[in-house]
Design a protein around this motif. Structure first.
Motif, PDB file in Angstrom:
ATOM      1  N   GLN A 218       0.798  -1.211  -0.089  1.00 41.08           N
ATOM      2  CA  GLN A 218      -0.155   0.030  -0.133  1.00 41.08           C
ATOM      3  C   GLN A 218       0.902   1.362  -0.007  1.00 41.08           C
ATOM      4  OE1 GLN A 218      -3.453   0.370   0.021  1.00 41.08           O
ATOM      5  NE2 GLN A 218      -3.532  -1.972  -0.337  1.00 41.08           N
ATOM      6  N   GLY A 219       0.142   2.445  -0.734  1.00 41.21           N
ATOM      7  CA  GLY A 219       1.085   3.633  -0.834  1.00 41.21           C
ATOM      8  C   GLY A 219       0.212   4.481  -1.633  1.00 41.21           C
ATOM      9  N   ASP A 220       0.604   5.606  -1.942  1.00 38.01           N
ATOM     10  CA  ASP A 220      -0.276   6.592  -2.751  1.00 38.01           C
ATOM     11  C   ASP A 220       0.730   6.935  -3.639  1.00 38.01           C
ATOM     12  OD1 ASP A 220       1.761   8.247  -1.336  1.00 38.01           O
ATOM     13  OD2 ASP A 220       0.526   9.759  -0.770  1.00 38.01           O
ATOM     14  N   HIS A 221       1.940   6.618  -4.053  1.00 41.01           N
ATOM     15  CA  HIS A 221       2.725   6.887  -5.098  1.00 41.01           C
ATOM     16  C   HIS A 221       3.905   5.810  -5.194  1.00 41.01           C
ATOM     17  CE1 HIS A 221       5.462   8.351  -1.714  1.00 41.01           C
ATOM     18  NE2 HIS A 221       6.476   8.298  -2.646  1.00 41.01           N
ATOM     19  N   VAL A 222       4.470   6.075  -6.583  1.00 38.35           N
ATOM     20  CA  VAL A 222       5.737   5.222  -6.920  1.00 38.35           C
ATOM     21  C   VAL A 222       6.491   6.328  -7.478  1.00 38.35           C
ATOM     22  CG1 VAL A 222       4.476   3.227  -7.454  1.00 38.35           C
ATOM     23  CG2 VAL A 222       4.940   4.955  -9.430  1.00 38.35           C
ATOM     24  N   LEU A 223       7.920   5.786  -7.570  1.00 35.24           N
ATOM     25  CA  LEU A 223       9.030   6.919  -7.821  1.00 35.24           C
ATOM     26  C   LEU A 223       9.501   6.389  -9.455  1.00 35.24           C
ATOM     27  CD1 LEU A 223      11.296   6.888  -4.843  1.00 35.24           C
ATOM     28  CD2 LEU A 223       9.747   8.518  -5.282  1.00 35.24           C
ATOM     29  N   CYS A 224       9.357   7.325 -10.116  1.00 37.36           N
ATOM     30  CA  CYS A 224      10.082   7.301 -11.609  1.00 37.36           C
ATOM     31  C   CYS A 224      11.136   6.530 -11.511  1.00 37.36           C
ATOM     32  CB  CYS A 224       9.954   8.853 -12.102  1.00 37.36           C
ATOM     33  SG  CYS A 224      10.691   8.552 -14.074  1.00 37.36           S
ATOM     34  N   ALA A 225      11.431   5.602 -12.521  1.00 42.22           N
ATOM     35  CA  ALA A 225      12.506   4.561 -12.437  1.00 42.22           C
ATOM     36  C   ALA A 225      13.797   5.436 -12.839  1.00 42.22           C
ATOM     37  CB  ALA A 225      12.464   3.591 -13.360  1.00 42.22           C
ATOM     38  N   VAL A 226      13.438   6.726 -13.603  1.00 36.85           N
ATOM     39  CA  VAL A 226      14.700   7.388 -14.365  1.00 36.85           C
ATOM     40  C   VAL A 226      14.926   8.595 -13.456  1.00 36.85           C
ATOM     41  CG1 VAL A 226      15.438   8.733 -16.108  1.00 36.85           C
ATOM     42  CG2 VAL A 226      14.085   6.470 -16.629  1.00 36.85           C
ATOM     43  N   THR A 227      13.847   9.255 -13.136  1.00 37.69           N
ATOM     44  CA  THR A 227      14.276  10.597 -12.333  1.00 37.69           C
ATOM     45  C   THR A 227      14.032  10.472 -11.020  1.00 37.69           C
ATOM     46  OG1 THR A 227      11.787  11.251 -12.590  1.00 37.69           O
ATOM     47  CG2 THR A 227      13.195  11.826 -14.597  1.00 37.69           C
TER      48      THR A 227
END
Length: 67
Positions: free
Chosen positions: A22-31
Motif C-alpha cells: 500500500q502507498g499513494d505514489h511510486v518513484l519514476c525509475a529514471v528521475t
C-alpha cells in the motif's frame, strides 16, 4: 486508512497494475520523482518500472536515440 507519503510497490501488467504494498505514489525509475498513483500512466511490464512521462518511458525503453 491514509497512505499519504508512502511509496507503493506495484506489479505492472499490460492493462494495469496490482498493488503489492500500500502507498499513494511510486518513484519514476529514471528521475526518481514521485508519481501519484492516480497520475501513473506509463510503465514497462518487462522491466517492472514506472515512468513519469511518455518521453521518459520511450527513452528508458528504447534508449536515447537522439544522441
Amino acid at each position: 486508512m491514509s497512505n499519504s507519503a508512502r511509496t507503493a510497490r506495484l506489479h505492472y501488467m499490460a492493462n494495469g497494475f496490482r498493488m503489492l504494498t500500500q502507498g499513494d505514489h511510486v518513484l519514476c525509475a529514471v528521475t526518481r520523482e514521485p508519481i501519484p498513483l492516480d497520475h501513473l500512466r506509463y510503465w514497462s511490464v518487462a522491466r517492472q518500472e514506472p515512468y513519469a512521462t511518455a518521453q521518459i518511458a520511450t527513452q528508458a525503453i528504447h534508449g536515447d536515440r537522439a544522441s
